[in-house]
Design an enzyme around this catalytic site. Structure first.
Site, PDB file in Angstrom:
ATOM      1  N   SER A 120       6.615  51.910 -29.358  1.00  0.00           N
ATOM      2  CA  SER A 120       5.299  52.176 -29.906  1.00  0.00           C
ATOM      3  C   SER A 120       5.265  53.613 -30.448  1.00  0.00           C
ATOM      4  O   SER A 120       5.690  54.541 -29.774  1.00  0.00           O
ATOM      5  CB  SER A 120       4.260  52.005 -28.806  1.00  0.00           C
ATOM      6  OG  SER A 120       3.003  52.264 -29.344  1.00  0.00           O
ATOM      7  N   GLY A 121       4.791  53.748 -31.658  1.00  0.00           N
ATOM      8  CA  GLY A 121       4.693  55.072 -32.271  1.00  0.00           C
ATOM      9  C   GLY A 121       5.945  55.501 -32.993  1.00  0.00           C
ATOM     10  O   GLY A 121       6.036  56.612 -33.507  1.00  0.00           O
ATOM     11  N   THR A 125       5.022  50.073 -38.008  1.00  0.00           N
ATOM     12  CA  THR A 125       3.955  49.612 -38.891  1.00  0.00           C
ATOM     13  C   THR A 125       3.978  50.389 -40.212  1.00  0.00           C
ATOM     14  O   THR A 125       3.805  49.819 -41.281  1.00  0.00           O
ATOM     15  CB  THR A 125       2.594  49.755 -38.180  1.00  0.00           C
ATOM     16  OG1 THR A 125       2.697  49.068 -36.935  1.00  0.00           O
ATOM     17  CG2 THR A 125       1.488  49.161 -38.997  1.00  0.00           C
ATOM     18  N   ASN A 170       0.363  56.388 -29.580  1.00  0.00           N
ATOM     19  CA  ASN A 170       0.137  56.220 -31.013  1.00  0.00           C
ATOM     20  C   ASN A 170      -1.353  56.009 -31.257  1.00  0.00           C
ATOM     21  O   ASN A 170      -1.961  55.147 -30.644  1.00  0.00           O
ATOM     22  CB  ASN A 170       0.941  54.988 -31.489  1.00  0.00           C
ATOM     23  CG  ASN A 170       0.828  54.774 -32.982  1.00  0.00           C
ATOM     24  OD1 ASN A 170       0.059  55.443 -33.666  1.00  0.00           O
ATOM     25  ND2 ASN A 170       1.610  53.825 -33.473  1.00  0.00           N
ATOM     26  N   SER A 173      -1.900  52.251 -32.735  1.00  0.00           N
ATOM     27  CA  SER A 173      -0.846  51.407 -32.189  1.00  0.00           C
ATOM     28  C   SER A 173      -1.179  49.937 -32.397  1.00  0.00           C
ATOM     29  O   SER A 173      -2.283  49.490 -32.082  1.00  0.00           O
ATOM     30  CB  SER A 173      -0.696  51.713 -30.697  1.00  0.00           C
ATOM     31  OG  SER A 173       0.333  50.911 -30.167  1.00  0.00           O
ATOM     32  N   SER A 174      -0.209  49.193 -32.950  1.00  0.00           N
ATOM     33  CA  SER A 174      -0.441  47.759 -33.117  1.00  0.00           C
ATOM     34  C   SER A 174      -0.320  47.118 -31.747  1.00  0.00           C
ATOM     35  O   SER A 174       0.694  47.272 -31.088  1.00  0.00           O
ATOM     36  CB  SER A 174       0.611  47.146 -34.051  1.00  0.00           C
ATOM     37  OG  SER A 174       0.998  48.067 -35.023  1.00  0.00           O
ATOM     38  N   GLY A 397       9.753  47.100 -29.750  1.00  0.00           N
ATOM     39  CA  GLY A 397      11.122  47.116 -29.250  1.00  0.00           C
ATOM     40  C   GLY A 397      11.083  47.044 -27.729  1.00  0.00           C
ATOM     41  O   GLY A 397      10.027  46.814 -27.132  1.00  0.00           O
ATOM     42  N   GLU A 399      10.587  47.768 -24.047  1.00  0.00           N
ATOM     43  CA  GLU A 399       9.647  48.681 -23.388  1.00  0.00           C
ATOM     44  C   GLU A 399      10.083  48.848 -21.942  1.00  0.00           C
ATOM     45  O   GLU A 399      10.368  47.857 -21.251  1.00  0.00           O
ATOM     46  CB  GLU A 399       8.225  48.145 -23.467  1.00  0.00           C
ATOM     47  CG  GLU A 399       7.550  48.538 -24.763  1.00  0.00           C
ATOM     48  CD  GLU A 399       6.059  48.264 -24.778  1.00  0.00           C
ATOM     49  OE1 GLU A 399       5.524  47.742 -23.780  1.00  0.00           O
ATOM     50  OE2 GLU A 399       5.452  48.586 -25.801  1.00  0.00           O
TER      51      GLU A 399
HETATM   52  N1  ADP Z   1       7.815  57.574 -42.296  1.00  0.00           N
HETATM   53  C1  ADP Z   1       6.848  58.288 -41.750  1.00  0.00           C
HETATM   54  N2  ADP Z   1       6.492  59.462 -42.283  1.00  0.00           N
HETATM   55  C2  ADP Z   1       5.507  60.201 -41.745  1.00  0.00           C
HETATM   56  N3  ADP Z   1       4.836  59.842 -40.645  1.00  0.00           N
HETATM   57  C3  ADP Z   1       5.147  58.681 -40.039  1.00  0.00           C
HETATM   58  C4  ADP Z   1       6.159  57.839 -40.585  1.00  0.00           C
HETATM   59  N4  ADP Z   1       6.263  56.765 -39.789  1.00  0.00           N
HETATM   60  C5  ADP Z   1       5.327  56.929 -38.812  1.00  0.00           C
HETATM   61  N5  ADP Z   1       4.648  58.063 -38.959  1.00  0.00           N
HETATM   62  C6  ADP Z   1       3.580  58.602 -38.099  1.00  0.00           C
HETATM   63  O1  ADP Z   1       3.680  57.999 -36.855  1.00  0.00           O
HETATM   64  C7  ADP Z   1       2.507  57.286 -36.508  1.00  0.00           C
HETATM   65  C8  ADP Z   1       2.847  55.995 -35.799  1.00  0.00           C
HETATM   66  O2  ADP Z   1       3.476  55.096 -36.658  1.00  0.00           O
HETATM   67  P1  ADP Z   1       3.335  53.528 -36.525  1.00  0.00           P
HETATM   68  O3  ADP Z   1       4.024  52.930 -37.653  1.00  0.00           O
HETATM   69  O4  ADP Z   1       1.934  53.148 -36.310  1.00  0.00           O
HETATM   70  O5  ADP Z   1       4.138  53.256 -35.221  1.00  0.00           O
HETATM   71  P2  ADP Z   1       4.441  51.860 -34.548  1.00  0.00           P
HETATM   72  O6  ADP Z   1       3.932  50.799 -35.456  1.00  0.00           O
HETATM   73  O7  ADP Z   1       5.929  51.841 -34.427  1.00  0.00           O
HETATM   74  O8  ADP Z   1       3.782  51.900 -33.253  1.00  0.00           O
HETATM   75  C9  ADP Z   1       1.819  57.023 -37.806  1.00  0.00           C
HETATM   76  O9  ADP Z   1       0.443  56.918 -37.629  1.00  0.00           O
HETATM   77  C10 ADP Z   1       2.210  58.243 -38.613  1.00  0.00           C
HETATM   78  O10 ADP Z   1       1.361  59.305 -38.323  1.00  0.00           O
HETATM   79 MG    MG Z   2       2.605  49.408 -35.061  1.00  0.00          MG
END
Ligand code: ADP
Ligand code: MG
Length: 1029
Positions: A120-121, A125, A170, A173-174, A397, A399
């Site tokens: 997560s984070g 997404t 996050n 977070s999804s 992934g 956890e």
């Molecule tokens: N490629 C990227 N460039 C800049 N910031 C990113 C990038 N990927 C993620 N982030 C930062 O990290 C945070 C979490 O990403 P997110 O995709 O929501 O994580 P996940 O879906 O894996 O939990 C986003 O809100 C953003 O602020």
């Molecule tokens: Mg996500």
């Protein structure tokens, strides 16, 4: 073709990494020599991360490290750079992967999926959004396609509002797993989509850990909802009023703007074409969850839960459309089915609270499912033509927490399945290639996690089976009996441990209520699951809300675990039929901080994301393979036998080449079409040698090429020059020929015209004659006589112009005369008129007349003019007797002529008495005035000599107004000396002028013969005279 493409893909992969390996770290872990070393992998990641290079490949797998800052690498320009470019030609990027998937799909017309995993984070997404955005920009665009594209893009904010929440890790977070299909037509246009959701974390609706929030949509509604809407929903604009929103004590998050997100969601909902009534119902349900959260129970005297008439029931009844009575009973009683009867058994307060929460979760969960269905409805492509798809799987992934519950178990089981899928797909393709190439399949030292999958999911023996059995078994099943059952069934399995089963050492790390699974990515210790949670709740209110979706009650109810298992099986089926691509996301630190690389944390993820396993499988067997032709083409300069051209087959060439390079027999294998190289270092050595050789070659080729270019230029210029010359000459020759042909024609016509010039006008001579006429006239114009007297200059005309010439000559002469005449003064005119008179008298009669023509007449010749104004002239008078010469003046008056000697009148001759005047034809200047003599006293005729003979005589004619009285006489003139007495003057020509009295008593006048003969007629004489002036 598909396999071929795949091979090529791998080849490109290698090549790109080779050329780029000198940049920061290496771009592809496959080429890492120490590929089994976690530290080496970590070092490379760190090195690149510090240079803001967040992407690294493992073959076609993309590793991404969350930078937690904007890198400016997702611009339109970047997209353009990566569009349609070979995967490994540019630095690793999510766009390169997206583009490669897309192109492969188009060329192979098959289906693909991109698996995005990570903690997560870690940026999953975001990565999936980046991919979607890339397609939105790079796919063909039409009005229709743009509509689909907008829906695809906008489905994201809607799903995120309902499925995402702020967690400690996050802010967005999804809280569900998501698989999204994008469907493309054969032209590559995105024509539809489909979403599957997994494992929504419903518990978040009723409970959040400290520092976390419930799903965004609740806060968006309360903060951003319009006044009217809130009033209608019975909501206050204050999150603090709702117990379900304040569990984590952080309703406000600085990085989230609920108000503007609300607007985005509302807009998205209308673009996706949710009907207004659907939207209303949707928010009614969301609001009802909040109201439900505020319902409180009190215990009655028996300890059973009762509702005090709280206003929430009213709102719930209104918003869910259920009678308040049903809600009241439903919230406080359990329905027990006993045979055909339904019995209501009251809840205690605790049970009621539990049931209320379960209801809230169920409502929310089903609403989410409904929402996803609606989205799918909107994204569906109804066209039945064949489509290819790219699936995006954004799923958690591995956890691992200190306390891992059933949720983690599901997630890790899911990852276990995905790893299994990866192994199957990758190894299958490797094996296929080996078989094709006729290379012996060597077993690869990697761990196959099938055994763990089986441990979880095997029928009758697997953990899930045991769980199901325990849940559905009649009688008192507890958590501990479940654990015992597990120990009984799994005992001895290498990947399952409990406190009881463990050895001495391991036992210390395990609680009694725990069990531990040795996942492929590492060990995870789970708390034994609460069976209560596993059972499907059946709730009267839910039945009311979702009547049709309620599963058939006769069927054996499924536990949550089984449901999840079957959904995973479904997912695996979906994925198995597609080509896999992987994105592994990692976070560099727990603090969401940019630029901070936490070694421990990343090492942990490297492990749990299975990167080492992936790398190992990728590197199993041969690291590098390449078609003979391509290999030979690249490296042939390294061996004198293969450079510059190899005559035999490519395979023989490669054989020769690698022998020359000194490859050891176990370092490579020769396949049917490819050479396989076991270690990257072998290839690197070759590549280094090539690099050195390339520079030498480059210089030589450059020189050759330059020479070639210059020569080519020269040849081209020369060719061009020759061509121009030829053309020019040709043109000149053609012109010359045309000119000659023309000349021949003209000359012919001319000759013909000339020959027929005297015939009447006909075709042959008209042109010629016109020419002759024109020519004559032009020449005439330039050669006109200057004066009237100019008689010889008139141009001789050609025969046909004879008449015209004459007329012209006459006209012109007249014109000249007129011009002349108009030009002369009155005096001159008078003078000429006098001269004309002279001419009429003497012309052709007297010999010396012409000499007089040029001398103008004056009015007097005497120096001191007398009062007689008419005329005076000195003369010589010859005596009538003896002919003695005497100088006298001859003067004319109006009526008489006087002979005067120094003012003394010697003789007066009345003009009336003047009978005539005689002159000779010769050149002398004698004049004899014949006088009428009646009287003897009167003197006789006058014999005079006058230098101005013609003048004097002409004047006389004028003054005396007598004409025709001058006689020009030949030989001798008889005159009267006295009346009755005659004398003679004889004239003759001689050598010299002489005047004497001859013996016969006559006056002899000898004058010199004048040579000048005057051929002119009278007109010309005049002109001639004028010319003297
Ligand atoms: N490629 C990227 N460039 C800049 N910031 C990113 C990038 N990927 C993620 N982030 C930062 O990290 C945070 C979490 O990403 P997110 O995709 O929501 O994580 P996940 O879906 O894996 O939990 C986003 O809100 C953003 O602020
Ligand atoms: Mg996500």
């Amino acid at each position: 073709a598909s396999l071929e493409e795949r091979c090529n893909r791998i080849l490109r992969d290698m090549e790109g990494s080779l050329t780029a390996r000198d940049r920061v770290g290496i771009q592809d872990f496959v080429l890492l020599d120490a590929y089994t070393s976690e530290s080496a992998v970590l070092d490379n990641l760190r090195k690149r991360f510090n240079e803001n290079l967040i992407y690294t490949y493992i073959g076609t797998l993309l590793v991404s490290v969350n930078p937690y800052k904007e890198l400016g690498i997702y611009t339109k320009k970047q997209m353009d750079i990566y569009m349609g470019v070979n995967f490994f030609e540019l630095p690793p990027h999510i766009y390169a992967l997206a583009d490669n998937v897309y192109r492969t799909m188009l060329t192979e017309t098959n289906n693909h999926f991109i698996l995005i995993s990570g903690e997560s984070g870690a940026g999953k997404t975001e990565a999936s959004k980046k991919i979607l955005q890339f397609y939105a920009v790079s796919c063909p665009s039409t009005k229709l396609l743009d509509n689909v594209r907008d829906r695809l893009l906008l489905s994201n904010p809607v799903l995120e509002a309902f499925g995402n929440a702020k967690t400690l890790k996050n802010d967005n977070s999804s809280r569900f797993g998501k698989y999204m299909d994008i469907q493309f037509d054969h032209m590559g246009g995105a024509v539809g989509g489909h979403i599957l959701s997994y494992l929504l974390e419903k518990s978040r609706v009723v409970h959040q850990n400290h520092g976390e929030r419930s799903f965004h949509i609740f806060y968006q509604l309360v903060e951003g909802g319009e006044e009217d809407l809130l009033r209608w929903l019975g909501l206050e604009r204050n999150c603090q009023c709702y117990s379900y929103l304040v569990q984590g004590e952080c309703a406000k998050v600085s990085s989230v703007n609920d108000k503007s997100d609300w607007k985005t969601v509302r807009k998205a909902l209308s673009v996706i074409e949710f009907s207004e009534s659907n939207i209303e119902s949707l928010f009614a349900i969301i609001a009802s969850v909040l109201h439900l959260g505020n319902v409180t129970f009190v215990a009655d005297s028996q300890g059973y839960a009762t509702l005090n008439n709280s206003p929430e029931i009213h709102w719930l009844s209104k918003l869910l459309g259920i009678p308040a009575q049903v809600i009241q009973v439903g919230l406080t009683h359990r329905k027990i089915e006993a045979r055909s009867e339904e019995v209501l058994s009251p809840f205690t307060v605790d049970q009621a609270v539990y049931a209320k929460d379960a209801l809230a979760k169920a409502i929310y969960g089903r609403t989410f499912t409904w929402l996803v269905n609606e989205l799918n409805e909107s994204l569906a492509n109804k066209d039945s033509s064949r489509k290819t798809v790219i699936g995006l799987l954004d799923i958690y992934g591995f956890e691992v927490f200190s306390v891992n519950s059933f949720e983690q178990f599901c997630i890790n089981y899911c990852n276990e399945k995905l790893q299994q899928l990866f192994i199957q797909l990758t190894l299958k393709s490797e094996q296929e290639e080996y078989e094709m190439e006729g290379i012996e399949w060597e077993s690869v030292p990697y761990f196959n996690n099938k055994i763990i999958c089986d441990l979880v999911e095997a029928k009758f023996k697997g953990i899930i089976s045991v769980l199901d059995e325990e849940c559905l078994r009649p009688g008192e099943a507890t958590d501990m009996t479940f654990l015992e059952k597990l120990e009984e069934k799994m005992g001895g399995h290498a990947h399952f441990v409990t406190h009881k089963l463990a050895d001495q050492k391991t036992r210390k790390t395990l609680e009694r209520g725990d069990f531990r699974l040795l996942h492929y990515a590492g060990e995870v210790t789970y708390k034994i699951f609460h069976l209560q949670v596993m059972r499907q709740s059946k709730n009267a209110i839910v039945k009311h809300c979702f009547p049709s979706t309620e599963p058939d009650s006769k069927k054996r109810p499924e536990t949550v675990a089984t449901q999840f298992k079957s959904s995973l099986v479904g997912l695996t089926e979906i994925l198995m039929s597609k080509e896999p691509w992987y994105v592994r996301c990692m976070k560099p630190n727990e603090g969401k901080k940019p630029g901070l690389f936490d070694d421990v944390l990343v090492r942990h993820q490297v492990k749990y994301l299975g990167l080492m396993e992936h790398l190992r499988v990728r590197r199993a067997g041969f690291a590098y393979r390449r078609r003979y032709e391509i290999f030979l083409q690249r490296y042939k300069p390294l061996c004198p036998d293969t450079w510059p051209n190899w005559k035999g087959t490519a395979a023989e060439g490669v054989e020769c080449l690698v022998k020359h390079l000194g490859y050891k027999p176990d370092e490579y294998k020769m396949g049917r079409t490819k050479i396989f190289i076991r270690h990257p270092r072998t290839l690197f050595a070759t590549e280094d040698a090539f690099e050195v050789c390339k520079h030498e070659l480059a210089t030589r080729i450059q020189a050759k090429y330059k020479g070639y270019r210059v020569k080519g230029d020269y040849m081209r210029q020369r060719q061009a020059a020759t061509k121009i010359e030829t053309c020019w000459r040709g043109m000149k020759a053609r012109r010359e020929r045309e000119k000659r042909a023309w000349a021949v024609k003209v000359i012919k016509r001319f000759i013909k015209g000339f020959m027929t010039r005297n015939q009447p006008a006909c075709v042959d001579n008209t042109e010629y004659l016109a020419f002759v006429r024109q020519n004559y006239l032009t020449r005439l114009k330039e050669n006109l006589p200057k004066t009237v007297v100019d008689k010889n200059t008139w141009l001789t005309p050609p025969p046909i112009m004879q008449e015209a010439s004459q007329m012209l000559r006459k006209l012109y002469t007249r014109h000249m005369v007129r011009r002349y005449v108009q030009g002369i003064m009155t005096e001159r005119k008078a003078q000429l008129q006098i001269k004309g008179l002279t001419s009429s008298i003497f012309k052709g009669t007297k010999e010396n007349y012409p000499h007089s023509v040029g001398i103008p007449f004056v009015d007097t010749r005497i120096s001191k003019p007398h009062t007689f104004p008419q005329y005076s002239v000195p003369v010589v008078k010859y005596d009538r007797n003896g002919f003695r010469p005497r100088f006298r003046q001859l003067i004319y008056t109006g009526s008489a002529a006087y002979l005067v000697e120094e003012a003394k009148i010697k003789q007066r001759v009345e003009f009336n008495n003047l009978k005539g005047v005689s002159v000779s034809t010769l050149s002398d200047n004698f004049l004899i005035l014949h006088v009428q003599c009646e009287d003897i006293k009167q003197k006789g005729d006058l014999v005079l000599q006058c230098d101005y003979l013609f003048e004097a005589l002409t004047k006389l004619c004028l003054v005396a107004n007598k004409h025709n009285f001058i006689k020009v006489v030949q030989g001798s003139v008889k005159f009267d000396i006295q009346p009755g007495r005659e004398g003679f003057v004889d004239f003759k020509s001689g050598q010299e002028t002489m005047i004497y009295r001859a013996k016969n008593g006559h006056l002899m006048v000898v004058s010199m013969k004048l040579k000048t003969v005057w051929p002119f007629n009278s007109q010309n004489e005049q002109i001639h005279f004028l010319n003297y002036y």
